[in-house]
Design an enzyme around this catalytic site. Structure first.
Site, PDB file in Angstrom:
ATOM      1  N   ARG A 164      50.695  10.665  67.322  1.00 32.28           N
ATOM      2  CA  ARG A 164      49.445  10.017  66.880  1.00 32.28           C
ATOM      3  C   ARG A 164      48.347  10.199  67.929  1.00 32.28           C
ATOM      4  O   ARG A 164      47.564   9.284  68.195  1.00 32.28           O
ATOM      5  CB  ARG A 164      49.658   8.515  66.620  1.00 32.28           C
ATOM      6  CG  ARG A 164      50.661   8.182  65.520  1.00 32.28           C
ATOM      7  CD  ARG A 164      50.140   8.636  64.156  1.00 32.28           C
ATOM      8  NE  ARG A 164      50.959   8.138  63.058  1.00 32.28           N
ATOM      9  CZ  ARG A 164      52.003   8.792  62.549  1.00 32.28           C
ATOM     10  NH1 ARG A 164      52.370   9.958  63.046  1.00 32.28           N
ATOM     11  NH2 ARG A 164      52.663   8.297  61.518  1.00 32.28           N
ATOM     12  N   SER A 238      49.969   2.407  58.468  1.00 35.52           N
ATOM     13  CA  SER A 238      50.497   1.696  59.648  1.00 35.52           C
ATOM     14  C   SER A 238      49.325   1.166  60.461  1.00 35.52           C
ATOM     15  O   SER A 238      48.464   1.945  60.880  1.00 35.52           O
ATOM     16  CB  SER A 238      51.293   2.648  60.535  1.00 35.52           C
ATOM     17  OG  SER A 238      52.371   3.200  59.839  1.00 35.52           O
ATOM     18  N   GLU A 334      46.572   1.540  65.547  1.00 33.03           N
ATOM     19  CA  GLU A 334      46.470   2.977  65.215  1.00 33.03           C
ATOM     20  C   GLU A 334      45.069   3.383  64.721  1.00 33.03           C
ATOM     21  O   GLU A 334      44.515   4.366  65.212  1.00 33.03           O
ATOM     22  CB  GLU A 334      47.529   3.364  64.174  1.00 33.03           C
ATOM     23  CG  GLU A 334      47.551   4.865  63.923  1.00 33.03           C
ATOM     24  CD  GLU A 334      48.359   5.263  62.703  1.00 33.03           C
ATOM     25  OE1 GLU A 334      49.578   5.412  62.834  1.00 33.03           O
ATOM     26  OE2 GLU A 334      47.759   5.454  61.627  1.00 33.03           O
TER      27      GLU A 334
HETATM   28  P1  FAD Z   1      38.931   8.761  58.558  1.00 35.18           P
HETATM   29  O1  FAD Z   1      39.604   7.456  58.418  1.00 35.18           O
HETATM   30  O2  FAD Z   1      37.685   8.987  57.779  1.00 35.18           O
HETATM   31  O3  FAD Z   1      38.632   9.015  60.104  1.00 35.18           O
HETATM   32  C1  FAD Z   1      39.627   8.749  61.072  1.00 35.18           C
HETATM   33  C2  FAD Z   1      39.082   9.157  62.455  1.00 35.18           C
HETATM   34  O4  FAD Z   1      38.868  10.560  62.484  1.00 35.18           O
HETATM   35  C3  FAD Z   1      37.717   8.532  62.765  1.00 35.18           C
HETATM   36  O5  FAD Z   1      37.660   8.286  64.150  1.00 35.18           O
HETATM   37  C4  FAD Z   1      36.726   9.618  62.386  1.00 35.18           C
HETATM   38  O6  FAD Z   1      35.506   9.556  63.120  1.00 35.18           O
HETATM   39  C5  FAD Z   1      37.499  10.861  62.744  1.00 35.18           C
HETATM   40  N1  FAD Z   1      37.128  12.008  61.893  1.00 35.18           N
HETATM   41  C6  FAD Z   1      37.305  12.118  60.560  1.00 35.18           C
HETATM   42  N2  FAD Z   1      36.877  13.322  60.137  1.00 35.18           N
HETATM   43  C7  FAD Z   1      36.396  13.973  61.230  1.00 35.18           C
HETATM   44  C8  FAD Z   1      35.806  15.245  61.454  1.00 35.18           C
HETATM   45  N3  FAD Z   1      35.611  16.114  60.453  1.00 35.18           N
HETATM   46  N4  FAD Z   1      35.429  15.560  62.715  1.00 35.18           N
HETATM   47  C9  FAD Z   1      35.615  14.705  63.749  1.00 35.18           C
HETATM   48  N5  FAD Z   1      36.156  13.486  63.601  1.00 35.18           N
HETATM   49  C10 FAD Z   1      36.559  13.124  62.361  1.00 35.18           C
HETATM   50  N6  FAD Z   1      48.829   8.866  59.021  1.00 35.18           N
HETATM   51  C11 FAD Z   1      49.891   9.585  59.461  1.00 35.18           C
HETATM   52  O7  FAD Z   1      49.814  10.278  60.479  1.00 35.18           O
HETATM   53  N7  FAD Z   1      51.083   9.563  58.786  1.00 35.18           N
HETATM   54  C12 FAD Z   1      51.263   8.844  57.656  1.00 35.18           C
HETATM   55  O8  FAD Z   1      52.335   8.858  57.073  1.00 35.18           O
HETATM   56  C13 FAD Z   1      50.153   8.070  57.178  1.00 35.18           C
HETATM   57  N8  FAD Z   1      50.276   7.316  56.060  1.00 35.18           N
HETATM   58  C14 FAD Z   1      49.217   6.582  55.613  1.00 35.18           C
HETATM   59  C15 FAD Z   1      49.371   5.833  54.451  1.00 35.18           C
HETATM   60  C16 FAD Z   1      48.314   5.085  53.954  1.00 35.18           C
HETATM   61  C17 FAD Z   1      48.511   4.271  52.693  1.00 35.18           C
HETATM   62  C18 FAD Z   1      47.062   5.102  54.626  1.00 35.18           C
HETATM   63  C19 FAD Z   1      45.904   4.326  54.071  1.00 35.18           C
HETATM   64  C20 FAD Z   1      46.892   5.847  55.791  1.00 35.18           C
HETATM   65  C21 FAD Z   1      47.982   6.592  56.310  1.00 35.18           C
HETATM   66  N9  FAD Z   1      47.875   7.361  57.476  1.00 35.18           N
HETATM   67  C22 FAD Z   1      48.932   8.115  57.913  1.00 35.18           C
HETATM   68  C23 FAD Z   1      46.601   7.405  58.231  1.00 35.18           C
HETATM   69  C24 FAD Z   1      45.570   8.412  57.651  1.00 35.18           C
HETATM   70  O9  FAD Z   1      45.992   8.893  56.415  1.00 35.18           O
HETATM   71  C25 FAD Z   1      45.349   9.593  58.595  1.00 35.18           C
HETATM   72  O10 FAD Z   1      44.952   9.147  59.871  1.00 35.18           O
HETATM   73  C26 FAD Z   1      44.292  10.568  58.074  1.00 35.18           C
HETATM   74  O11 FAD Z   1      44.302  11.746  58.827  1.00 35.18           O
HETATM   75  C27 FAD Z   1      42.882   9.978  58.079  1.00 35.18           C
HETATM   76  O12 FAD Z   1      42.038  10.830  57.333  1.00 35.18           O
HETATM   77  P2  FAD Z   1      40.593  10.355  56.871  1.00 35.18           P
HETATM   78  O13 FAD Z   1      39.859  11.537  56.321  1.00 35.18           O
HETATM   79  O14 FAD Z   1      40.690   9.186  55.972  1.00 35.18           O
HETATM   80  O15 FAD Z   1      39.958   9.939  58.270  1.00 35.18           O
HETATM   81  N1  EPU Z   2      61.240  -1.888  58.815  1.00 36.91           N
HETATM   82  C1  EPU Z   2      61.412  -3.251  58.915  1.00 36.91           C
HETATM   83  N2  EPU Z   2      60.597  -4.054  58.164  1.00 36.91           N
HETATM   84  C2  EPU Z   2      59.633  -3.537  57.346  1.00 36.91           C
HETATM   85  C3  EPU Z   2      59.469  -2.149  57.246  1.00 36.91           C
HETATM   86  C4  EPU Z   2      60.297  -1.328  58.010  1.00 36.91           C
HETATM   87  O1  EPU Z   2      62.264  -3.748  59.640  1.00 36.91           O
HETATM   88  O2  EPU Z   2      58.921  -4.322  56.698  1.00 36.91           O
HETATM   89  C5  EPU Z   2      62.095  -1.021  59.631  1.00 36.91           C
HETATM   90  C6  EPU Z   2      62.934  -0.101  58.727  1.00 36.91           C
HETATM   91  O3  EPU Z   2      64.212  -0.656  58.578  1.00 36.91           O
HETATM   92  C7  EPU Z   2      63.029   1.169  59.502  1.00 36.91           C
HETATM   93  C8  EPU Z   2      61.879   1.118  60.493  1.00 36.91           C
HETATM   94  O4  EPU Z   2      61.292  -0.170  60.417  1.00 36.91           O
HETATM   95  O5  EPU Z   2      64.207   1.182  60.248  1.00 36.91           O
HETATM   96  C9  EPU Z   2      60.840   2.204  60.267  1.00 36.91           C
HETATM   97  O6  EPU Z   2      60.208   2.043  59.002  1.00 36.91           O
HETATM   98  P1  EPU Z   2      59.626   3.283  58.184  1.00 36.91           P
HETATM   99  O7  EPU Z   2      60.711   4.274  57.931  1.00 36.91           O
HETATM  100  O8  EPU Z   2      58.904   2.752  57.009  1.00 36.91           O
HETATM  101  O9  EPU Z   2      58.653   4.010  59.172  1.00 36.91           O
HETATM  102  P2  EPU Z   2      57.560   3.467  60.196  1.00 36.91           P
HETATM  103  O10 EPU Z   2      58.062   3.696  61.573  1.00 36.91           O
HETATM  104  O11 EPU Z   2      57.127   2.076  59.860  1.00 36.91           O
HETATM  105  C10 EPU Z   2      56.325   5.725  60.502  1.00 36.91           C
HETATM  106  C11 EPU Z   2      54.883   6.134  60.539  1.00 36.91           C
HETATM  107  C12 EPU Z   2      54.342   6.305  59.122  1.00 36.91           C
HETATM  108  C13 EPU Z   2      55.154   7.407  58.449  1.00 36.91           C
HETATM  109  C14 EPU Z   2      56.633   6.984  58.430  1.00 36.91           C
HETATM  110  C15 EPU Z   2      57.534   8.069  57.880  1.00 36.91           C
HETATM  111  C16 EPU Z   2      53.900   5.244  62.563  1.00 36.91           C
HETATM  112  C17 EPU Z   2      53.029   4.202  63.190  1.00 36.91           C
HETATM  113  N3  EPU Z   2      54.085   5.140  61.254  1.00 36.91           N
HETATM  114  O12 EPU Z   2      56.346   4.450  59.895  1.00 36.91           O
HETATM  115  O13 EPU Z   2      52.982   6.705  59.214  1.00 36.91           O
HETATM  116  O14 EPU Z   2      54.711   7.619  57.134  1.00 36.91           O
HETATM  117  O15 EPU Z   2      57.074   6.697  59.779  1.00 36.91           O
HETATM  118  O16 EPU Z   2      57.661   9.097  58.812  1.00 36.91           O
HETATM  119  O17 EPU Z   2      54.392   6.132  63.258  1.00 36.91           O
HETATM  120  C18 EPU Z   2      50.732   5.860  59.285  1.00 36.91           C
HETATM  121  O18 EPU Z   2      50.621   6.398  60.403  1.00 36.91           O
HETATM  122  O19 EPU Z   2      49.757   5.252  58.762  1.00 36.91           O
HETATM  123  C19 EPU Z   2      52.013   5.918  58.587  1.00 36.91           C
HETATM  124  C20 EPU Z   2      52.211   5.310  57.409  1.00 36.91           C
END
Ligand code: FAD
Ligand code: EPU
Length: 342
Positions: A164, A238, A334
């Site tokens: 991240r 997250s 995050e």
């Molecule tokens: P924004 O929220 O619009 O911007 C995020 C940051 O990037 C800001 O600081 C912004 O200024 C900067 N930025 C955006 N575009 C540019 C650009 N073109 N140039 C320079 N800076 C820029 N992330 C994960 O890594 N793994 C996951 O599994 C994951 N799951 C998610 C699930 C949900 C339901 C949600 C809501 C979010 C999740 N995220 C996850 C976080 C998010 O999806 C990522 O961080 C994504 O890359 C953000 O994209 P965005 O276009 O919405 O960025």
């Molecule tokens: N868990 C709990 N309680 C809960 C949810 C989860 O105890 O309410 C425990 C689960 O048992 C599991 C552990 O937490 O052992 C991890 O949970 P999960 O597999 O859902 O993954 P996570 O660590 O919470 C991370 C990333 C996600 C990504 C998933 C899958 C971060 C901060 N988050 O979540 O990214 O999708 O792994 O790889 O690293 C995001 O960045 O926004 C994001 C959603």
């Protein structure tokens, strides 16, 4: 150039937080971006690039020009052996790109299916999920510098990608607006299905020789079952990063808190799930004044109502204080926080 003044930002962030931008411009080309940057510089205004707003918290109004990056385009650059290089505009939707790649027999990104947001934001925090991170696929990142409005590009190896994390959250924070990302995908890359939750989802479906498509389908299903859809339940995924601790400290905690999952990292450190820590502290399903901690996933903070970011951050601070008191671990938020007095 069409400048929107005092623009409400609720439609521009997946937490649906209420705030206003002093000014907002949608940029659909590199030339429009340069013009917008000059406009902001003339007025001494800070700029905030924005994709789909899925990883930001607007803590209050933004005294800035928000640049909503709306560029589109996927261009194939070269094909050598099984390797294919492509250049993707920053405003393209990430999940659409993953679908497009699969349709064209280009593999590697399927574990990253359904991550919200744009391609331009993906390198900022080196998006990752289900055992895969963006980093190894990035050949170059192209952008325009905020101060001199010049083209700048970095090789993937110069982006300092980490968990991240990247140079765009460090030395180059607020310095570069990313305009496109060059990715290198493969026609023959092996399927990556070792991540425990993914492996077990595939087993449950009776798939023992998973294809890239099967991984994509399983990831989409897992994500839909675990994470709330921001279009219906406003959230930013997250809310905290998973903390990474020295192995000795993690061992100590596992003796104190049996059942605490531990993910050993390549460098010997141990990653702990913040969701488990928050869940243990009793926050899961907590709901108050239109804000809450999601009942299915303790790492997801939800704006159920019409809140401002300051109220949401106050709840997040309570959550992280209780984790600190219980485990002695400081959680790091995050999403990037903008606006308001911090
Ligand atoms: P924004 O929220 O619009 O911007 C995020 C940051 O990037 C800001 O600081 C912004 O200024 C900067 N930025 C955006 N575009 C540019 C650009 N073109 N140039 C320079 N800076 C820029 N992330 C994960 O890594 N793994 C996951 O599994 C994951 N799951 C998610 C699930 C949900 C339901 C949600 C809501 C979010 C999740 N995220 C996850 C976080 C998010 O999806 C990522 O961080 C994504 O890359 C953000 O994209 P965005 O276009 O919405 O960025
Ligand atoms: N868990 C709990 N309680 C809960 C949810 C989860 O105890 O309410 C425990 C689960 O048992 C599991 C552990 O937490 O052992 C991890 O949970 P999960 O597999 O859902 O993954 P996570 O660590 O919470 C991370 C990333 C996600 C990504 C998933 C899958 C971060 C901060 N988050 O979540 O990214 O999708 O792994 O790889 O690293 C995001 O960045 O926004 C994001 C959603």
């Amino acid at each position: 150039m069409h400048v929107l003044h005092a623009e409400p930002l609720r439609p521009y962030n997946t937490l649906a937080l209420d705030a206003r931008a002093k000014a907002l411009v949608r940029v659909g080309s590199d030339a429009a971006l340069v013009e917008a940057l000059a406009w902001a510089a003339d007025r001494g205004l800070a700029v905030v690039p924005l994709g789909e707003g899925s990883n930001v918290v607007f803590a209050g109004d933004l005294d800035a020009l928000v640049l909503r990056v709306d560029t589109r385009g996927i261009e194939l650059l070269e094909e050598r052996d099984d390797q294919v290089a492509m250049r993707v505009a920053a405003g393209e939707n990430w999940h659409h790109l993953v679908q497009w790649s699969l349709r064209h027999g280009l593999y590697g990104l399927e574990n990253l299916a359904l991550i919200p947001g744009t391609v331009g934001a993906a390198p900022i925090q080196n998006i990752g999920a289900y055992g895969v991170e963006l980093a190894p696929f990035v050949r170059r990142v192209h952008g325009v510098t905020v101060d001199r409005r010049e083209a700048q590009s970095l090789a993937g190896s110069a982006c300092r990608f980490g968990y991240r994390d990247s140079i765009f959250k460090g030395e180059l924070q607020d310095q570069l607006v990313i305009t496109s990302v060059e990715l290198q995908l493969s026609r023959r890359s092996p399927v990556q299905a070792d991540y425990p939750a993914l492996a077990s989802a595939l087993r449950q479906r009776g798939v023992d020789q998973p294809t890239h498509q099967a991984v994509f389908d399983a990831v989409v299903d897992i994500r839909r079952s675990k994470l709330p859809d921001p279009a219906r339940v406003p959230n930013a995924g997250s809310f905290f990063k998973n903390p990474v601790l020295p192995a000795a400290r993690a061992r100590e905690l596992s003796r104190q808190f049996p059942g605490l999952p531990q993910y050993p990292q390549a460098d010997g450190a141990v990653k702990l799930p913040a969701a488990w820590l928050i869940d243990y502290c009793g926050w899961k399903g907590h709901r108050r004044d239109g804000l809450g901690v999601h009942p299915e996933h303790a790492l997801v903070i939800v704006n159920y109502g019409n809140n401002r970011g300051s109220a949401l951050l106050a709840l997040a601070a309570e959550v992280s204080r209780s984790v600190l008191d219980t485990f002695g671990i400081s959680l790091e938020i995050e999403p990037r926080i903008y606006g308001g007095a911090r």
